[in-house]
Design an enzyme around this catalytic site. Structure first.
Site, mmCIF file in Angstrom:
data_model
loop_
_atom_site.group_PDB
_atom_site.id
_atom_site.type_symbol
_atom_site.label_atom_id
_atom_site.label_comp_id
_atom_site.label_asym_id
_atom_site.label_seq_id
_atom_site.Cartn_x
_atom_site.Cartn_y
_atom_site.Cartn_z
ATOM 1 N N GLU A 199 -10.469 144.299 117.568
ATOM 2 C CA GLU A 199 -11.026 145.520 117.178
ATOM 3 C C GLU A 199 -12.418 145.503 117.842
ATOM 4 O O GLU A 199 -13.031 144.312 117.797
ATOM 5 C CB GLU A 199 -10.594 146.066 115.899
ATOM 6 C CG GLU A 199 -11.683 145.257 114.873
ATOM 7 C CD GLU A 199 -13.020 145.264 114.636
ATOM 8 O OE1 GLU A 199 -13.511 146.522 115.054
ATOM 9 O OE2 GLU A 199 -13.891 144.507 114.464
ATOM 10 N N HIS A 232 -13.322 149.606 113.004
ATOM 11 C CA HIS A 232 -14.629 150.018 112.388
ATOM 12 C C HIS A 232 -14.164 151.566 112.316
ATOM 13 O O HIS A 232 -14.588 152.643 112.878
ATOM 14 C CB HIS A 232 -15.800 150.024 113.386
ATOM 15 C CG HIS A 232 -16.366 148.761 113.367
ATOM 16 N ND1 HIS A 232 -15.950 147.522 113.922
ATOM 17 C CD2 HIS A 232 -17.738 148.373 113.034
ATOM 18 C CE1 HIS A 232 -16.535 146.588 113.465
ATOM 19 N NE2 HIS A 232 -17.845 147.045 113.449
ATOM 20 N N SER A 249 -16.381 143.081 111.012
ATOM 21 C CA SER A 249 -17.480 143.400 112.027
ATOM 22 C C SER A 249 -18.388 142.119 112.256
ATOM 23 O O SER A 249 -17.706 140.881 112.435
ATOM 24 C CB SER A 249 -18.377 144.350 111.550
ATOM 25 O OG SER A 249 -19.701 144.849 112.385
#
Length: 318
Positions: A214, A284, A119
């Protein structure tokens, strides 16, 4: 060829028999304090030693757990603790961007730690790769992965494999419309954070690599817009392969007219002259693979899907 700054110098090609994990919180504050306590208890039950300053991890300073200077000091302290061999981010969110220009990355890399997270933490990992060549692991975070009520056995198993063998592989039953084998330096992570770094001194200059991506909470047209940022910067077309991970937690509207993630992937498979893969279990999501940012990968693709092997050094791929 990859420039010297993009080659991993991490000593993490071996195993970590006894993990001593330092927890750091360089991004957003932790909204649920209980998640920290659950994470610590979970990791200690596994026999891992956990180093942490609880007050620093649960404090709040605006959107962050502490002022910038204190968060930077915590990163240095973790890097320079001689007994620590793994440093794990508490959670993502926003916050790393404020620190990048102030960080001494050679000082951080000198500690030879295995830095783990994803992230928002992607920006730190990519900058570390660019400035020092030090590899890290796009993997679980303490609160958001190990601090939930039921931590994923899949995520834990694949993370533990890195500690024990520094090598992993996965088979993905998603055909790419391309058959053959491709290998190269593995890098990437969160698409938003990579696009955010484009044009900055912290963006890795990697060519002929395997780029994995991602994201979460971004509608497909926004994902495509960020991918075009990478295209216009000359990043996508200079790779050997692109690998799409998981892109969930979004909602289409009438304005999208059904334009979904599959359309975005198909667009880039048609536009790029390199293989484009999808379906990688990373992102995630509860069940996630841990991938080495600055390691190496080899992908063998067939009619039924592809197998991806990855490690911190090319020799481990066989």
């Amino acid at each position: 060829m990859n420039p010297p700054s993009a080659r991993p110098t991490s000593a993490k090609a071996g195993t970590i028999a006894t993990p001593v994990i330092a927890l750091v919180a360089p991004s957003a504050f932790l909204p649920e304090i209980e998640a920290l306590d659950r994470a610590i208890a979970f990791m200690q039950q596994l026999g891992w030693e956990v180093r942490y300053d609880r007050a620093a991890l649960v404090s709040r300073s605006g959107r962050f757990p502490a002022p910038d200077a204190e968060r930077i000091a915590a990163l240095y302290a973790a890097a320079e603790d001689p007994e620590v061999n793994v440093v794990m981010a508490l959670r993502g969110g926003y916050g790393i961007s404020r620190l990048l220009d102030q960080l001494n990355f050679p000082r951080i890399a000198a500690g030879k730690k295995l830095w783990v997270g994803h992230s928002d933490f992607t920006a730190f990992q990519l900058a570390l790769l660019q400035h020092t060549g030090h590899a890290s692991l796009a993997g679980p975070m303490a609160a958001t992965d190990f601090g939930i009520e039921q931590p994923s056995t899949f995520t834990l198993a694949h993370f533990r494999l890195w500690l024990e063998a520094a090598f992993d592989s996965t088979s993905v039953p998603v055909p790419a419309g391309w058959t053959g084998e491709v290998s190269g330096l593995l890098w990437g992570g969160n698409l938003t954070m990579l696009a955010h770094l484009v044009g900055s001194p912290h963006c890795p200059q990697v060519s002929e690599g395997i780029l994995f991506l991602e994201d979460a909470g971004e509608t497909p047209f926004r994902l495509e817009r960020m991918l075009y940022q990478l295209w216009y910067a000359g990043i996508l077309q200079t790779q050997r392969a692109i690998v799409f991970g998981q892109f969930g937690d979004y909602r289409l509207t009438e304005r999208d007219n059904g334009y979904d993630l599959r359309d975005v992937i198909a667009h880039w498979q048609d536009k790029l002259s390199i293989p484009v893969f999808s379906g990688l279990m990373h992102g995630h999501v509860a069940d996630k693979l841990s991938l080495p940012i600055g390691g190496y990968a080899r992908i063998a693709s067939g009619a039924e899907g592809y197998e991806m092997r990855y490690a911190f050094n090319m020799q481990a791929l066989g």
